[in-house]
Motif scaffolding. Structure first.
Motif, PDB file in Angstrom:
ATOM      1  N   ILE A  44     -14.626  -6.604  25.154  1.00 59.70           N
ATOM      2  CA  ILE A  44     -13.654  -5.826  24.369  1.00 59.70           C
ATOM      3  C   ILE A  44     -13.434  -6.466  23.010  1.00 59.70           C
ATOM      4  O   ILE A  44     -13.345  -5.773  21.979  1.00 59.70           O
ATOM      5  CB  ILE A  44     -12.331  -5.707  25.152  1.00 59.70           C
ATOM      6  CG1 ILE A  44     -12.550  -4.905  26.436  1.00 59.70           C
ATOM      7  CG2 ILE A  44     -11.252  -5.054  24.296  1.00 59.70           C
ATOM      8  CD1 ILE A  44     -11.333  -4.825  27.324  1.00 59.70           C
ATOM      9  N   LEU A  45     -13.358  -7.784  22.970  1.00 55.74           N
ATOM     10  CA  LEU A  45     -13.216  -8.470  21.685  1.00 55.74           C
ATOM     11  C   LEU A  45     -14.423  -8.197  20.787  1.00 55.74           C
ATOM     12  O   LEU A  45     -14.284  -8.035  19.568  1.00 55.74           O
ATOM     13  CB  LEU A  45     -13.051  -9.973  21.912  1.00 55.74           C
ATOM     14  CG  LEU A  45     -11.689 -10.446  22.425  1.00 55.74           C
ATOM     15  CD1 LEU A  45     -11.738 -11.924  22.758  1.00 55.74           C
ATOM     16  CD2 LEU A  45     -10.598 -10.182  21.376  1.00 55.74           C
ATOM     17  N   GLN A  46     -15.601  -8.148  21.398  1.00 52.69           N
ATOM     18  CA  GLN A  46     -16.803  -7.847  20.623  1.00 52.69           C
ATOM     19  C   GLN A  46     -16.753  -6.441  20.046  1.00 52.69           C
ATOM     20  O   GLN A  46     -17.152  -6.208  18.904  1.00 52.69           O
ATOM     21  CB  GLN A  46     -18.042  -8.001  21.523  1.00 52.69           C
ATOM     22  CG  GLN A  46     -19.361  -7.807  20.796  1.00 52.69           C
ATOM     23  CD  GLN A  46     -19.576  -8.833  19.695  1.00 52.69           C
ATOM     24  OE1 GLN A  46     -19.340 -10.028  19.914  1.00 52.69           O
ATOM     25  NE2 GLN A  46     -19.991  -8.387  18.516  1.00 52.69           N
ATOM     26  N   GLU A  47     -16.211  -5.494  20.834  1.00 53.79           N
ATOM     27  CA  GLU A  47     -16.060  -4.127  20.322  1.00 53.79           C
ATOM     28  C   GLU A  47     -15.103  -4.096  19.141  1.00 53.79           C
ATOM     29  O   GLU A  47     -15.315  -3.363  18.163  1.00 53.79           O
ATOM     30  CB  GLU A  47     -15.549  -3.212  21.438  1.00 53.79           C
ATOM     31  CG  GLU A  47     -16.569  -2.921  22.531  1.00 53.79           C
ATOM     32  CD  GLU A  47     -17.777  -2.172  21.999  1.00 53.79           C
ATOM     33  OE1 GLU A  47     -17.621  -1.346  21.075  1.00 53.79           O
ATOM     34  OE2 GLU A  47     -18.894  -2.417  22.498  1.00 53.79           O
ATOM     35  N   LEU A  48     -14.039  -4.868  19.197  1.00 58.57           N
ATOM     36  CA  LEU A  48     -13.091  -4.919  18.095  1.00 58.57           C
ATOM     37  C   LEU A  48     -13.757  -5.479  16.825  1.00 58.57           C
ATOM     38  O   LEU A  48     -13.509  -5.016  15.710  1.00 58.57           O
ATOM     39  CB  LEU A  48     -11.881  -5.793  18.462  1.00 58.57           C
ATOM     40  CG  LEU A  48     -10.943  -5.205  19.529  1.00 58.57           C
ATOM     41  CD1 LEU A  48      -9.861  -6.222  19.885  1.00 58.57           C
ATOM     42  CD2 LEU A  48     -10.290  -3.922  19.005  1.00 58.57           C
TER      43      LEU A  48
ATOM     44  N   ASN B 276     -16.908  -5.223  16.132  1.00 58.15           N
ATOM     45  CA  ASN B 276     -17.853  -4.236  15.657  1.00 58.15           C
ATOM     46  C   ASN B 276     -17.183  -3.088  14.895  1.00 58.15           C
ATOM     47  O   ASN B 276     -17.849  -2.391  14.108  1.00 58.15           O
ATOM     48  CB  ASN B 276     -18.644  -3.669  16.829  1.00 58.15           C
ATOM     49  CG  ASN B 276     -19.568  -4.707  17.455  1.00 58.15           C
ATOM     50  OD1 ASN B 276     -19.925  -5.699  16.796  1.00 58.15           O
ATOM     51  ND2 ASN B 276     -19.937  -4.496  18.701  1.00 58.15           N
ATOM     52  N   LEU B 277     -15.899  -2.877  15.138  1.00 56.54           N
ATOM     53  CA  LEU B 277     -15.187  -1.789  14.450  1.00 56.54           C
ATOM     54  C   LEU B 277     -15.173  -1.995  12.940  1.00 56.54           C
ATOM     55  O   LEU B 277     -15.087  -1.024  12.172  1.00 56.54           O
ATOM     56  CB  LEU B 277     -13.749  -1.675  14.966  1.00 56.54           C
ATOM     57  CG  LEU B 277     -13.578  -1.100  16.384  1.00 56.54           C
ATOM     58  CD1 LEU B 277     -12.115  -1.148  16.787  1.00 56.54           C
ATOM     59  CD2 LEU B 277     -14.101   0.336  16.449  1.00 56.54           C
ATOM     60  N   LYS B 278     -15.255  -3.224  12.502  1.00 55.64           N
ATOM     61  CA  LYS B 278     -15.182  -3.515  11.067  1.00 55.64           C
ATOM     62  C   LYS B 278     -16.483  -3.190  10.351  1.00 55.64           C
ATOM     63  O   LYS B 278     -16.523  -3.027   9.135  1.00 55.64           O
ATOM     64  CB  LYS B 278     -14.807  -4.996  10.885  1.00 55.64           C
ATOM     65  CG  LYS B 278     -14.503  -5.367   9.434  1.00 55.64           C
ATOM     66  CD  LYS B 278     -14.069  -6.817   9.317  1.00 55.64           C
ATOM     67  CE  LYS B 278     -13.779  -7.162   7.863  1.00 55.64           C
ATOM     68  NZ  LYS B 278     -13.385  -8.589   7.690  1.00 55.64           N
ATOM     69  N   ARG B 279     -17.569  -3.083  11.085  1.00 60.82           N
ATOM     70  CA  ARG B 279     -18.858  -2.860  10.467  1.00 60.82           C
ATOM     71  C   ARG B 279     -18.978  -1.431   9.941  1.00 60.82           C
ATOM     72  O   ARG B 279     -18.437  -0.499  10.516  1.00 60.82           O
ATOM     73  CB  ARG B 279     -19.984  -3.134  11.456  1.00 60.82           C
ATOM     74  CG  ARG B 279     -20.025  -4.616  11.883  1.00 60.82           C
ATOM     75  CD  ARG B 279     -21.110  -4.849  12.903  1.00 60.82           C
ATOM     76  NE  ARG B 279     -21.138  -6.247  13.329  1.00 60.82           N
ATOM     77  CZ  ARG B 279     -21.920  -6.721  14.269  1.00 60.82           C
ATOM     78  NH1 ARG B 279     -22.750  -5.890  14.892  1.00 60.82           N
ATOM     79  NH2 ARG B 279     -21.887  -7.982  14.599  1.00 60.82           N
TER      80      ARG B 279
END
Length: 264
Positions: A255-259, A261-264
């Motif tokens: 989930i932290l990784q998904e967060l 990735n949201l910035k990309r």
């Protein structure tokens, strides 16, 4: 999210400790006089998101909202239930049928044991397999003479008698000790226990069968009180608990990784 990571870490550490305890129990399944241990956990302090509130004129009471922050070790308890007796045929093997501990002197210190596999040394003194002296009622060594002795017997009250030159005589008496909290004793290795502030001081030397202690049976040894069925069950619980906590860490990381990735 970080809360779940640290909760998972605490769970993994606890179940690792549980597995350590179970492994030690299994390793000592055939250790005479061994007492198994169990482990218990407790929850750690919780973070309060919203405090509870009492009823008002317009609404009822509300409960607090709290998020737990993991678990911690509560205790590692010694289970002092007696083990079953094993017939050995050895006249110096002693088994306590109830409560009590043999008193042992190790380098000037009095220690305690449930394991009664004793033998006379070269001087005739009754000792443990590691050469520590078994103490009698007067706190002295118990000496079994070798010359002109045709038989040796140990009675239910610990009395050691010999037949010497066709005459029976008493050469000593095995003593026992009792504790108000035997589970508070510390293990020191060699099947020996040491008194602690938690166990309390031992009673004075007790005649076997008196003051709530058990009598002595010869040619028998106390087996470990470890039950492999219970231990394998606890092993599975520890394994699954460790895996589940590891999964919460993996999921939190995803989930932290998904967060990120949201910035990309």
């Amino acid at each position: 999210m970080l809360r779940s990571l640290y909760s998972g870490i605490s769970g993994m550490k606890n179940f690792q400790t549980k597995l350590d305890v179970v492994a030690n129990n299994v390793a000592n399944v055939n250790t005479h006089g061994f007492k198994k241990s169990r482990i218990t956990f407790k929850d750690m302090v919780s973070q309060t998101i919203q405090s509870s509130g009492g009823p008002t004129n317009n609404s009822g009471s509300i409960n607090s909202k709290q998020v737990g922050l993991g678990a911690s070790l509560a205790s590692i308890d010694k289970i002092m239930t007696p083990g079953s007796a094993q017939n050995t045929g050895e006249p110096y093997d002693l088994y306590i049928t109830g409560d009590g501990f043999f008193r042992i002197e190790k380098q000037g210190e009095i220690l305690f044991t449930r394991t009664g596999n004793f033998k006379p040394d070269e001087a005739g003194d009754l000792v443990t397999p590691d050469g520590y002296y078994v103490l009698g009622m007067n706190g002295q060594k118990i000496n079994v003479p070798k010359d002109n002795v045709t038989s040796v017997s140990i009675g239910p009250d610990g009395t050691v008698s010999v037949v010497e030159n066709n005459v029976s005589r008493t050469v000593g008496q095995v003593s026992l000790a009792a504790f108000s909290n035997a589970g508070g004793l510390d293990l020191v290795g060699d099947n020996l226990y040491r008194q602690t502030l938690s166990s309390g001081a031992p009673s004075n030397a007790i005649v076997p069968g008196e003051q709530g202690t058990g009598i002595i049976q010869t040619a028998r040894l106390e087996m470990s009180n470890v039950d492999l069925t219970d231990e394998f069950t606890e092993m599975i619980i520890a394994q699954r608990g460790f895996q589940s906590n590891a999964k919460t860490i993996t999921t939190s990381d995803e989930i932290l990784q998904e967060l990120v990735n949201l910035k990309r």
